[in-house]
Design a protein around this motif. Structure first.
Motif, mmCIF file in Angstrom:
data_model
loop_
_atom_site.group_PDB
_atom_site.id
_atom_site.type_symbol
_atom_site.label_atom_id
_atom_site.label_comp_id
_atom_site.label_asym_id
_atom_site.label_seq_id
_atom_site.Cartn_x
_atom_site.Cartn_y
_atom_site.Cartn_z
ATOM 1 N N SER A 158 35.333 62.333 24.970
ATOM 2 C CA SER A 158 34.206 61.473 25.332
ATOM 3 C C SER A 158 33.597 60.899 24.059
ATOM 4 O O SER A 158 33.117 61.642 23.211
ATOM 5 C CB SER A 158 33.146 62.279 26.076
ATOM 6 N N PRO A 159 33.620 59.575 23.901
ATOM 7 C CA PRO A 159 33.049 58.991 22.682
ATOM 8 C C PRO A 159 31.565 59.304 22.528
ATOM 9 O O PRO A 159 31.069 59.449 21.420
ATOM 10 C CB PRO A 159 33.294 57.495 22.829
ATOM 11 N N PHE A 160 30.866 59.437 23.635
ATOM 12 C CA PHE A 160 29.438 59.772 23.574
ATOM 13 C C PHE A 160 29.234 61.125 22.909
ATOM 14 O O PHE A 160 28.481 61.265 21.950
ATOM 15 C CB PHE A 160 28.838 59.771 24.983
ATOM 16 N N PHE A 161 29.935 62.152 23.399
ATOM 17 C CA PHE A 161 29.768 63.486 22.849
ATOM 18 C C PHE A 161 30.359 63.608 21.451
ATOM 19 O O PHE A 161 29.817 64.305 20.600
ATOM 20 C CB PHE A 161 30.377 64.543 23.779
ATOM 21 N N THR A 162 31.457 62.936 21.201
ATOM 22 C CA THR A 162 32.055 62.963 19.873
ATOM 23 C C THR A 162 31.082 62.412 18.840
ATOM 24 O O THR A 162 30.872 63.000 17.783
ATOM 25 C CB THR A 162 33.365 62.152 19.856
ATOM 26 N N THR A 163 30.459 61.286 19.160
ATOM 27 C CA THR A 163 29.509 60.663 18.244
ATOM 28 C C THR A 163 28.279 61.538 18.038
ATOM 29 O O THR A 163 27.888 61.811 16.900
ATOM 30 C CB THR A 163 29.083 59.284 18.783
ATOM 31 N N LEU A 164 27.671 62.006 19.117
ATOM 32 C CA LEU A 164 26.437 62.788 18.979
ATOM 33 C C LEU A 164 26.706 64.158 18.369
ATOM 34 O O LEU A 164 25.868 64.684 17.629
ATOM 35 C CB LEU A 164 25.713 62.891 20.310
ATOM 36 N N HIS A 165 27.862 64.735 18.629
ATOM 37 C CA HIS A 165 28.225 65.996 17.975
ATOM 38 C C HIS A 165 28.329 65.773 16.466
ATOM 39 O O HIS A 165 27.908 66.619 15.676
ATOM 40 C CB HIS A 165 29.537 66.543 18.534
ATOM 41 N N GLY A 166 28.877 64.628 16.060
ATOM 42 C CA GLY A 166 28.949 64.302 14.638
ATOM 43 C C GLY A 166 27.574 64.223 14.007
ATOM 44 O O GLY A 166 27.359 64.739 12.906
ATOM 45 N N TYR A 167 26.632 63.594 14.689
ATOM 46 C CA TYR A 167 25.266 63.534 14.166
ATOM 47 C C TYR A 167 24.664 64.937 14.083
ATOM 48 O O TYR A 167 23.975 65.267 13.124
ATOM 49 C CB TYR A 167 24.371 62.647 15.035
ATOM 50 N N ARG A 168 24.912 65.761 15.087
ATOM 51 C CA ARG A 168 24.372 67.127 15.072
ATOM 52 C C ARG A 168 24.958 67.917 13.914
ATOM 53 O O ARG A 168 24.239 68.628 13.209
ATOM 54 C CB ARG A 168 24.646 67.836 16.399
ATOM 55 N N THR A 169 26.257 67.801 13.693
ATOM 56 C CA THR A 169 26.909 68.510 12.595
ATOM 57 C C THR A 169 26.354 68.057 11.253
ATOM 58 O O THR A 169 26.031 68.871 10.386
ATOM 59 C CB THR A 169 28.434 68.288 12.651
ATOM 60 N N GLN A 170 26.204 66.758 11.083
ATOM 61 C CA GLN A 170 25.660 66.213 9.847
ATOM 62 C C GLN A 170 24.223 66.690 9.641
ATOM 63 O O GLN A 170 23.836 67.066 8.534
ATOM 64 C CB GLN A 170 25.717 64.690 9.893
ATOM 65 N N SER B 152 24.266 67.125 28.915
ATOM 66 C CA SER B 152 23.650 68.194 28.145
ATOM 67 C C SER B 152 24.531 68.553 26.951
ATOM 68 O O SER B 152 25.751 68.593 27.079
ATOM 69 C CB SER B 152 23.461 69.415 29.037
ATOM 70 N N PRO B 153 23.935 68.820 25.803
ATOM 71 C CA PRO B 153 22.510 68.892 25.474
ATOM 72 C C PRO B 153 21.923 67.564 25.013
ATOM 73 O O PRO B 153 20.844 67.526 24.435
ATOM 74 C CB PRO B 153 22.484 69.908 24.345
ATOM 75 N N PHE B 154 22.633 66.480 25.246
ATOM 76 C CA PHE B 154 22.190 65.170 24.768
ATOM 77 C C PHE B 154 21.632 64.293 25.889
ATOM 78 O O PHE B 154 21.643 63.065 25.793
ATOM 79 C CB PHE B 154 23.347 64.446 24.082
ATOM 80 N N ALA B 155 21.121 64.903 26.961
ATOM 81 C CA ALA B 155 20.659 64.148 28.125
ATOM 82 C C ALA B 155 19.527 63.187 27.779
ATOM 83 O O ALA B 155 19.505 62.051 28.241
ATOM 84 C CB ALA B 155 20.232 65.098 29.238
ATOM 85 N N GLY B 156 18.586 63.625 26.961
ATOM 86 C CA GLY B 156 17.471 62.763 26.593
ATOM 87 C C GLY B 156 17.935 61.532 25.833
ATOM 88 O O GLY B 156 17.491 60.413 26.098
ATOM 89 N N ILE C 158 21.766 54.310 17.693
ATOM 90 C CA ILE C 158 22.144 55.638 18.176
ATOM 91 C C ILE C 158 21.556 56.716 17.272
ATOM 92 O O ILE C 158 20.963 57.683 17.745
ATOM 93 C CB ILE C 158 23.676 55.764 18.278
ATOM 94 N N ARG C 159 21.712 56.562 15.954
ATOM 95 C CA ARG C 159 21.196 57.548 14.999
ATOM 96 C C ARG C 159 19.688 57.712 15.155
ATOM 97 O O ARG C 159 19.172 58.834 15.189
ATOM 98 C CB ARG C 159 21.544 57.111 13.574
ATOM 99 N N ASN C 160 18.969 56.601 15.249
ATOM 100 C CA ASN C 160 17.506 56.666 15.374
ATOM 101 C C ASN C 160 17.069 57.269 16.700
ATOM 102 O O ASN C 160 16.004 57.888 16.773
ATOM 103 C CB ASN C 160 16.902 55.276 15.192
ATOM 104 N N THR C 161 17.861 57.104 17.732
ATOM 105 C CA THR C 161 17.527 57.679 19.037
ATOM 106 C C THR C 161 17.752 59.180 19.049
ATOM 107 O O THR C 161 16.923 59.936 19.549
ATOM 108 C CB THR C 161 18.346 57.013 20.150
ATOM 109 N N VAL C 162 18.862 59.639 18.501
ATOM 110 C CA VAL C 162 19.198 61.058 18.583
ATOM 111 C C VAL C 162 18.436 61.913 17.568
ATOM 112 O O VAL C 162 18.195 63.099 17.814
ATOM 113 C CB VAL C 162 20.723 61.277 18.458
#
Length: 74
Positions: A57-69, A37-41, A17-21
């Motif tokens: 949503s675990p998807f958005f929670t996880t990707l939001h965490g990566y964005r914040t970091q 959106s904004p993580f559609a890709g 997940i980290r390498n993809t985002v």
């Protein structure tokens, strides 16, 4: 043995997940009409088809965490 396997699978998934985002964070996230959106890709690359309207949503929670970091890296 089961615990080791579960931890390894969890770490492998986190790395995937980290390498993809990461490239999307570097290039800038794009707002679209997609429910992902904004993580559609990233969702498309990961094959994620879960219902993002579920709260939380675990998807958005996880990707939001990566964005914040990513935003707070020096």
């Amino acid at each position: 043995m089961q615990a080791q396997r579960a931890l390894r699978e969890s770490l492998d998934l986190e790395a995937r997940i980290r390498n993809t985002v990461h490239p999307y964070l570097v290039d800038g996230l794009e707002e679209t009409d997609s429910v992902y959106s904004p993580f559609a890709g990233a969702a498309r690359e990961l094959g994620y088809e879960g219902d993002p309207t579920l709260e939380p949503s675990p998807f958005f929670t996880t990707l939001h965490g990566y964005r914040t970091q990513f935003r707070h890296k020096p």
